[in-house]
Design an enzyme around this catalytic site. Structure first.
Site, mmCIF file in Angstrom:
data_model
loop_
_atom_site.group_PDB
_atom_site.id
_atom_site.type_symbol
_atom_site.label_atom_id
_atom_site.label_comp_id
_atom_site.label_asym_id
_atom_site.label_seq_id
_atom_site.Cartn_x
_atom_site.Cartn_y
_atom_site.Cartn_z
ATOM 1 N N HIS A 228 25.514 11.541 4.205
ATOM 2 C CA HIS A 228 24.250 10.883 3.852
ATOM 3 C C HIS A 228 23.780 9.912 4.934
ATOM 4 O O HIS A 228 22.625 9.508 4.935
ATOM 5 C CB HIS A 228 24.375 10.163 2.499
ATOM 6 C CG HIS A 228 25.162 8.898 2.530
ATOM 7 N ND1 HIS A 228 26.467 8.802 2.098
ATOM 8 C CD2 HIS A 228 24.821 7.638 2.922
ATOM 9 C CE1 HIS A 228 26.879 7.563 2.211
ATOM 10 N NE2 HIS A 228 25.912 6.833 2.726
ATOM 11 N N ASP B 99 30.315 14.824 1.181
ATOM 12 C CA ASP B 99 29.651 13.710 1.864
ATOM 13 C C ASP B 99 30.351 13.345 3.170
ATOM 14 O O ASP B 99 30.562 12.169 3.480
ATOM 15 C CB ASP B 99 29.584 12.476 0.957
ATOM 16 C CG ASP B 99 28.460 11.528 1.368
ATOM 17 O OD1 ASP B 99 27.745 11.843 2.350
ATOM 18 O OD2 ASP B 99 28.296 10.482 0.727
ATOM 19 N N SER C 278 28.878 2.567 5.116
ATOM 20 C CA SER C 278 29.098 3.988 4.833
ATOM 21 C C SER C 278 29.537 4.733 6.082
ATOM 22 O O SER C 278 28.927 4.611 7.143
ATOM 23 C CB SER C 278 27.808 4.619 4.290
ATOM 24 O OG SER C 278 27.472 4.075 3.048
#
Length: 466
Positions: free
Chosen positions: A203, A233, A311
């Site tokens: 993402h 992911d 992230s």
């Protein structure tokens, strides 16, 4: 010729009673009418009375030629008249000023010395040059507790592997045929190997026209996407950097993790590059959903601060080994709430190796097509995955699994319902996929099925599929 602010007196005026001070070529007098006699004649000058009222100063006139005083007033120096008492007071005050100046100088010197010591301890940048680097390091470490010294060294080593990732997009002008590259998102990542592979979350780079990878050394590279696993992911990038400039992280394992173990997150929260946060492993075996809606299982829950920008960054154990990839948080404010999740390193290792090798994830499969969960519930199957078709010559076909089949009276019979893979229960399609991901193509697994209301177990050889 009369000077400004002066009038020429006439000879024969009454002499002044003021004192006259003759110093070298300059004569000073009180501002009264006075007679000043020289060897060649007498001249008289009178000060402007208005000026006399403003100040008690000695006027100084220049002795130009013998017997002649210049009528041009030239101010050389002024000095306020002082009484002996004022002079003594001024002298006493001067002594106090000297003492205060000395005391201030000592305090300033002490403050500078203290500042050097303090800054030298915490930054190591203001130590005297005569002190060796080893002595500086020893001095700084001596003020740290063992745990702090360990964390400092761990961060200095591990942070070299962490990168800042910028997701950029090309924006085209509305009226003119122009375009520019703008940042539309950012995140973290880390060096996987000496070949230039960098791991991050999918993402973080989703929808990017270009991806830029930046290191702590302020060196940036335009990266190439090697492969992505949207369901997990995860994404792998490739940069053209020399092997000497790359520092891969040590890879740990998920098998030995325990709740309560130390967890360290390194990343770029809110764009603040290479930040370290410390916490513990709060729980194991958590689940959360990826962008595709697939469940990511066996996730690590941690209270180490994870914020937007973290992230894709690494989650490390106390030895600096990779144990997970920081991915998401649960928070109503999109900032750290003490509940963050990381993809476990065992999943990361398996997916990354496949992306590097094949450019995609090669999933092990039984060799069947199944109904969706919604379709299965419509068929009154509340638990398990219903097989629709079986691929010819697949492992499922060899094991004798059945799909939907037509009966003689034009009625249809449901296919086998998969309810378990090895030791994992299968309640829905997501469970089936997650269970199979623990194996690889070529493995033989036991599959539990329901057929005609009875449960039975068969052995199926898995095959590879995208």
């Amino acid at each position: 010729m009369a000077a400004k602010g002066m009038t020429t007196g006439s000879r024969g005026s009454s002499p002044s009673t003021s004192r006259v001070v003759n110093s070298g070529r300059y004569i000073a007098s009180f501002p009264l009418l006075c007679w000043m006699k020289t060897g060649l004649g007498v001249s008289a000058y009178q000060e402007d009375p208005a000026a006399r009222k403003k100040t008690d100063r000695i006027l100084v006139y220049k002795f130009v030629n013998p017997g002649v005083f210049s009528r041009e007033r030239i101010k050389i120096k002024t000095q306020r008249l002082q009484s002996p008492l004022k002079k003594n007071r001024r002298l006493a005050m001067s002594k106090w000023k000297v003492r205060i100046a000395l005391a201030g100088g000592l305090l300033l010197s002490f403050a500078i010395l203290l500042g050097d010591v303090v800054l030298g301890v915490f930054s190591g940048k203001r130590e005297p040059q005569a002190v060796s680097a080893g002595m500086r390091s020893a001095g700084a470490d001596s003020l740290l507790r063992p745990e702090e010294a360990h964390l400092v060294k761990l961060f200095e080593k591990a942070s070299r592997s962490v990168v800042f990732i910028t997701n950029t997009a090309v924006r085209r002008g509305f009226f003119f045929d122009t375009s520019k590259e703008v940042a539309q998102g950012s995140g973290s990542g880390f060096v996987w190997d000496k070949k230039g592979h960098v791991v991050t979350n999918y993402h973080v780079i989703a929808g990017a026209d270009s991806v830029i990878v930046s290191f702590d050394s302020k060196t940036s590279y335009r990266a190439r996407v090697v492969g992505v696993a949207a369901d997990k992911d995860l994404a792998v990038l490739k940069i053209d950097a020399s092997a000497d400039s790359l520092y891969p992280l040590s890879i740990g394992t998920s098998n030995s993790l325990k709740v309560g173990m130390m967890a360290l997150a390194i990343g770029n929260p809110f764009g603040l590059d290479r930040s370290l946060s410390k916490g513990i492993i709060s729980a194991l075996g958590r689940e959360f959903r990826s962008l595709t809606g697939r469940t990511i299982t066996s996730a690590i829950q941690t209270d180490a601060a994870i914020n937007p920008g973290n992230s894709g960054g690494p989650l490390l154990d106390s030895g600096g080994r990779l144990i997970g990839v920081n991915t998401t948080i649960i928070s109503g404010s999109r900032s750290s709430s003490g509940v963050g999740f990381a993809i476990p390193v065992n999943t990361v290792r398996r997916v990354v190796e496949q992306l590097i090798r094949f450019g995609k994830v090669v999933r092990p499969t039984l060799g069947v097509y199944n109904f969706s969960d919604e379709q299965a519930r419509y068929l009154d199957v509340e638990r398990g995955v219903v097989i629709r078709n079986v691929v010819k010559e697949s492992g499922a076909a060899v094991a004798g699994l059945r799909g939907v089949r037509e009966l003689r009276n034009r009625r249809f019979a449901l296919g086998d319902v998969i309810v378990g893979i090895a030791e994992d229960a299968v309640d829905d399609e997501d469970d089936l996929l997650n269970a199979l991901e623990k194996f690889k193509a070529g493995d033989k697994v036991k599959v539990s099925i329901l057929r005609d209301g009875k449960e039975k177990t068969v052995t199926v050889k898995l095959q590879g599929a995208e």
